[in-house]
Design a protein around this motif. Structure first.
Motif, PDB file in Angstrom:
ATOM      1  N   SER A  39      44.464  31.055  42.751  1.00  0.00           N
ATOM      2  CA  SER A  39      45.898  31.300  42.611  1.00  0.00           C
ATOM      3  C   SER A  39      46.138  32.415  41.596  1.00  0.00           C
ATOM      4  O   SER A  39      45.392  32.573  40.645  1.00  0.00           O
ATOM      5  CB  SER A  39      46.596  30.025  42.147  1.00  0.00           C
ATOM      6  OG  SER A  39      46.088  29.642  40.890  1.00  0.00           O
ATOM      7  N   GLY A  40      47.154  33.189  41.834  1.00  0.00           N
ATOM      8  CA  GLY A  40      47.515  34.240  40.894  1.00  0.00           C
ATOM      9  C   GLY A  40      46.761  35.545  41.080  1.00  0.00           C
ATOM     10  O   GLY A  40      46.900  36.446  40.270  1.00  0.00           O
ATOM     11  N   GLU A  41      45.958  35.652  42.123  1.00  0.00           N
ATOM     12  CA  GLU A  41      45.228  36.909  42.316  1.00  0.00           C
ATOM     13  C   GLU A  41      46.176  37.990  42.823  1.00  0.00           C
ATOM     14  O   GLU A  41      47.230  37.707  43.369  1.00  0.00           O
ATOM     15  CB  GLU A  41      44.060  36.714  43.273  1.00  0.00           C
ATOM     16  CG  GLU A  41      44.453  36.460  44.697  1.00  0.00           C
ATOM     17  CD  GLU A  41      43.254  36.228  45.587  1.00  0.00           C
ATOM     18  OE1 GLU A  41      43.429  36.377  46.803  1.00  0.00           O
ATOM     19  OE2 GLU A  41      42.176  35.897  45.108  1.00  0.00           O
ATOM     20  N   SER A  42      45.785  39.222  42.591  1.00  0.00           N
ATOM     21  CA  SER A  42      46.591  40.345  43.068  1.00  0.00           C
ATOM     22  C   SER A  42      45.664  41.379  43.697  1.00  0.00           C
ATOM     23  O   SER A  42      44.453  41.315  43.549  1.00  0.00           O
ATOM     24  CB  SER A  42      47.375  40.958  41.910  1.00  0.00           C
ATOM     25  OG  SER A  42      46.494  41.428  40.913  1.00  0.00           O
ATOM     26  N   TYR A  59      43.051  45.283  33.283  1.00  0.00           N
ATOM     27  CA  TYR A  59      43.587  43.952  33.562  1.00  0.00           C
ATOM     28  C   TYR A  59      43.154  42.874  32.567  1.00  0.00           C
ATOM     29  O   TYR A  59      43.873  41.897  32.368  1.00  0.00           O
ATOM     30  CB  TYR A  59      43.205  43.511  34.981  1.00  0.00           C
ATOM     31  CG  TYR A  59      43.950  44.260  36.048  1.00  0.00           C
ATOM     32  CD1 TYR A  59      45.244  43.897  36.409  1.00  0.00           C
ATOM     33  CD2 TYR A  59      43.381  45.350  36.700  1.00  0.00           C
ATOM     34  CE1 TYR A  59      45.944  44.586  37.384  1.00  0.00           C
ATOM     35  CE2 TYR A  59      44.067  46.043  37.686  1.00  0.00           C
ATOM     36  CZ  TYR A  59      45.347  45.656  38.022  1.00  0.00           C
ATOM     37  OH  TYR A  59      46.037  46.337  38.988  1.00  0.00           O
ATOM     38  N   PRO A  90      41.445  38.919  40.078  1.00  0.00           N
ATOM     39  CA  PRO A  90      41.797  37.527  39.794  1.00  0.00           C
ATOM     40  C   PRO A  90      42.707  37.451  38.573  1.00  0.00           C
ATOM     41  O   PRO A  90      42.689  38.337  37.723  1.00  0.00           O
ATOM     42  CB  PRO A  90      40.450  36.865  39.520  1.00  0.00           C
ATOM     43  CG  PRO A  90      39.574  37.969  39.067  1.00  0.00           C
ATOM     44  CD  PRO A  90      40.059  39.212  39.760  1.00  0.00           C
ATOM     45  N   SER A  91      43.499  36.395  38.499  1.00  0.00           N
ATOM     46  CA  SER A  91      44.342  36.232  37.308  1.00  0.00           C
ATOM     47  C   SER A  91      43.438  35.871  36.137  1.00  0.00           C
ATOM     48  O   SER A  91      42.353  35.320  36.319  1.00  0.00           O
ATOM     49  CB  SER A  91      45.399  35.163  37.525  1.00  0.00           C
ATOM     50  OG  SER A  91      44.806  33.880  37.500  1.00  0.00           O
ATOM     51  N   SER A  92      43.859  36.161  34.939  1.00  0.00           N
ATOM     52  CA  SER A  92      43.016  35.907  33.772  1.00  0.00           C
ATOM     53  C   SER A  92      42.761  34.422  33.587  1.00  0.00           C
ATOM     54  O   SER A  92      41.779  34.031  32.978  1.00  0.00           O
ATOM     55  CB  SER A  92      43.640  36.508  32.520  1.00  0.00           C
ATOM     56  OG  SER A  92      44.931  35.967  32.320  1.00  0.00           O
ATOM     57  N   ASP A  94      42.078  32.364  36.050  1.00  0.00           N
ATOM     58  CA  ASP A  94      41.109  31.940  37.056  1.00  0.00           C
ATOM     59  C   ASP A  94      39.703  32.455  36.786  1.00  0.00           C
ATOM     60  O   ASP A  94      38.754  31.918  37.318  1.00  0.00           O
ATOM     61  CB  ASP A  94      41.521  32.448  38.445  1.00  0.00           C
ATOM     62  CG  ASP A  94      42.769  31.757  38.947  1.00  0.00           C
ATOM     63  OD1 ASP A  94      43.003  30.610  38.553  1.00  0.00           O
ATOM     64  OD2 ASP A  94      43.500  32.386  39.718  1.00  0.00           O
TER      65      ASP A  94
END
Length: 104
Positions: A39-42, A59, A90-92, A94
């Motif tokens: 979740s939260g990936e961009s 990032y 990935p979000s930090s 995750d």
């Protein structure tokens, strides 16, 4: 078993294990593959002279975290990223998570 402070395995427990011949040696548990869709990936579209190290610095604040982006893009070789490539970031929250799935 020397592990430098810049290694992603730094501060991981070192275990004594038996190999197939019965000889004991030191080993570090293997990190499991990252989850398929954290979740939260961009997505990031590579441009110009960007590299995976630059994206890690941008990032995550440190270029030493390039492996986090490489783990999120397992089917791409990091040196084959060229302008126009789409890269999953990935979000930090995750990245860097470790889950032990077996007992030692």
């Amino acid at each position: 078993m020397p592990v430098t402070s810049r290694s992603r395995y730094f501060n991981q427990p070192v275990n004594r294990v038996l190999d197939s011949s019965g000889e004991e040696h030191e080993a570090i548990a293997i990190r499991p593959a990252p989850p398929p869709a954290p979740s939260g990936e961009s997505q990031h579209l590579m441009s110009g002279l960007e590299s995976i190290e630059y994206l890690a610095w941008r990032y995550f604040g440190t270029s030493d975290s390039w492996w986090r982006i490489a783990d999120a893009n397992p089917l791409k070789f990091p040196l084959d990223l060229f302008p126009g490539s789409k890269v999953t970031i990935p979000s930090s929250a995750d990245v860097g998570r470790m889950q032990r799935t077996r007992k030692v």
